[in-house]
Write a protein that holds these residues in place. Structure first.
Motif, PDB file in Angstrom:
ATOM      1  N   ASP A  57       0.842  -1.187   0.000  1.00 51.37           N
ATOM      2  CA  ASP A  57       0.000   0.000   0.000  1.00 51.37           C
ATOM      3  C   ASP A  57       0.885   1.248   0.000  1.00 51.37           C
ATOM      4  N   THR A  58       0.761   2.049  -1.042  1.00 52.13           N
ATOM      5  CA  THR A  58       1.607   3.244  -1.120  1.00 52.13           C
ATOM      6  C   THR A  58       0.999   4.415  -0.340  1.00 52.13           C
ATOM      7  N   ASN A  59      -0.207   4.211   0.185  1.00 46.06           N
ATOM      8  CA  ASN A  59      -0.801   5.234   1.037  1.00 46.06           C
ATOM      9  C   ASN A  59      -0.503   4.889   2.492  1.00 46.06           C
ATOM     10  N   GLY A  60       0.704   5.255   2.943  1.00 52.43           N
ATOM     11  CA  GLY A  60       0.988   5.016   4.352  1.00 52.43           C
ATOM     12  C   GLY A  60       2.228   4.215   4.627  1.00 52.43           C
ATOM     13  N   PHE A  61       3.353   4.658   4.106  1.00 54.74           N
ATOM     14  CA  PHE A  61       4.600   4.069   4.580  1.00 54.74           C
ATOM     15  C   PHE A  61       5.613   5.181   4.808  1.00 54.74           C
ATOM     16  N   ARG A  62       6.662   4.843   5.500  1.00 56.98           N
ATOM     17  CA  ARG A  62       7.663   5.860   5.865  1.00 56.98           C
ATOM     18  C   ARG A  62       9.058   5.308   5.631  1.00 56.98           C
ATOM     19  N   VAL A  63       9.951   6.201   5.147  1.00 57.52           N
ATOM     20  CA  VAL A  63      11.366   5.865   4.971  1.00 57.52           C
ATOM     21  C   VAL A  63      12.151   6.819   5.861  1.00 57.52           C
ATOM     22  N   VAL A  64      12.981   6.268   6.729  1.00 52.47           N
ATOM     23  CA  VAL A  64      13.689   7.125   7.686  1.00 52.47           C
ATOM     24  C   VAL A  64      15.095   6.590   7.948  1.00 52.47           C
ATOM     25  N   SER A  65      16.024   7.521   8.137  1.00 52.24           N
ATOM     26  CA  SER A  65      17.386   7.152   8.511  1.00 52.24           C
ATOM     27  C   SER A  65      17.776   7.922   9.767  1.00 52.24           C
ATOM     28  N   ASN A  66      18.078   7.207  10.829  1.00 50.13           N
ATOM     29  CA  ASN A  66      18.544   7.856  12.048  1.00 50.13           C
ATOM     30  C   ASN A  66      20.029   8.151  11.895  1.00 50.13           C
ATOM     31  N   CYS A  67      20.396   9.411  12.062  1.00 49.53           N
ATOM     32  CA  CYS A  67      21.798   9.806  11.870  1.00 49.53           C
ATOM     33  C   CYS A  67      22.385  10.228  13.205  1.00 49.53           C
ATOM     34  N   GLY A  68      23.215   9.362  13.791  1.00 49.46           N
ATOM     35  CA  GLY A  68      23.869   9.676  15.057  1.00 49.46           C
ATOM     36  C   GLY A  68      23.105   9.115  16.249  1.00 49.46           C
ATOM     37  N   ALA A  69      23.843   8.867  17.312  1.00 54.65           N
ATOM     38  CA  ALA A  69      23.264   8.246  18.510  1.00 54.65           C
ATOM     39  C   ALA A  69      22.117   9.072  19.083  1.00 54.65           C
ATOM     40  N   LYS A  70      22.212  10.399  19.004  1.00 54.11           N
ATOM     41  CA  LYS A  70      21.160  11.247  19.582  1.00 54.11           C
ATOM     42  C   LYS A  70      19.851  11.119  18.815  1.00 54.11           C
ATOM     43  N   ALA A  71      19.924  10.649  17.577  1.00 61.09           N
ATOM     44  CA  ALA A  71      18.708  10.421  16.785  1.00 61.09           C
ATOM     45  C   ALA A  71      18.264   8.965  16.865  1.00 61.09           C
TER      46      ALA A  71
END
Ligand code: AMP
Length: 113
Positions: free
Chosen positions: A77-91
């Motif tokens: 389903d392309t209505n409702g997904f997320r792409v995320v990259s946490n950069c660094g320990a604080k994130a």
């Protein structure tokens, strides 16, 4: 990098559930899923994070194309997904090999914590 867990996954020294692989990119299921669909997309070459990876030519093209193609191929389903990259320990980055989380299959709230 010899002590990097994602490099070990690339080399198949430790097991993972791989859903996509090409010359540059590997995608596998997250060990501790936060959503019904939770994959990690990584460059095969070791690079620490989103900023370091700018040194690797065209790496973002390759990763984002892999993400979009897999979503399309799997007919997710392309209505409702997320792409995320946490950069660094604080994130919240806990593995220091660039990766993008693909999360989907449930309602996703915003902003993230
Ligand atoms: P981050 O906290 O953004 O660095 O994300 C690292 C992710 O890697 C976490 O969601 C972990 O659950 C996941 N992870 C750690 N080790 C493995 C593994 N061996 N196989 C699959 N996912 C893993």
């Amino acid at each position: 990098m010899s002590d990097c867990i994602f490099c070990k996954i690339v080399k198949k020294d430790i097991p993972s559930e791989i859903l996509y692989e090409d010359e540059w990119v590997l995608a596998f299921k997250d060990l501790n899923p936060q959503a019904p669909t939770h994959l990690l997309f990584i460059p095969k070459i070791h690079t620490e994070n989103f900023i370091e990876a700018i040194e690797v030519p065209n790496i973002y093209d390759k990763i984002f194309n892999a993400i979009a193609n897999l979503v399309k191929e799997k007919k997710w389903d392309t209505n409702g997904f997320r792409v995320v990259s946490n950069c660094g320990a604080k994130a919240g980055q806990s593995v220091f090999h660039l990766h993008f989380h693909l999360l989907g299959g449930r309602e996703l709230t915003w902003p993230s914590g």
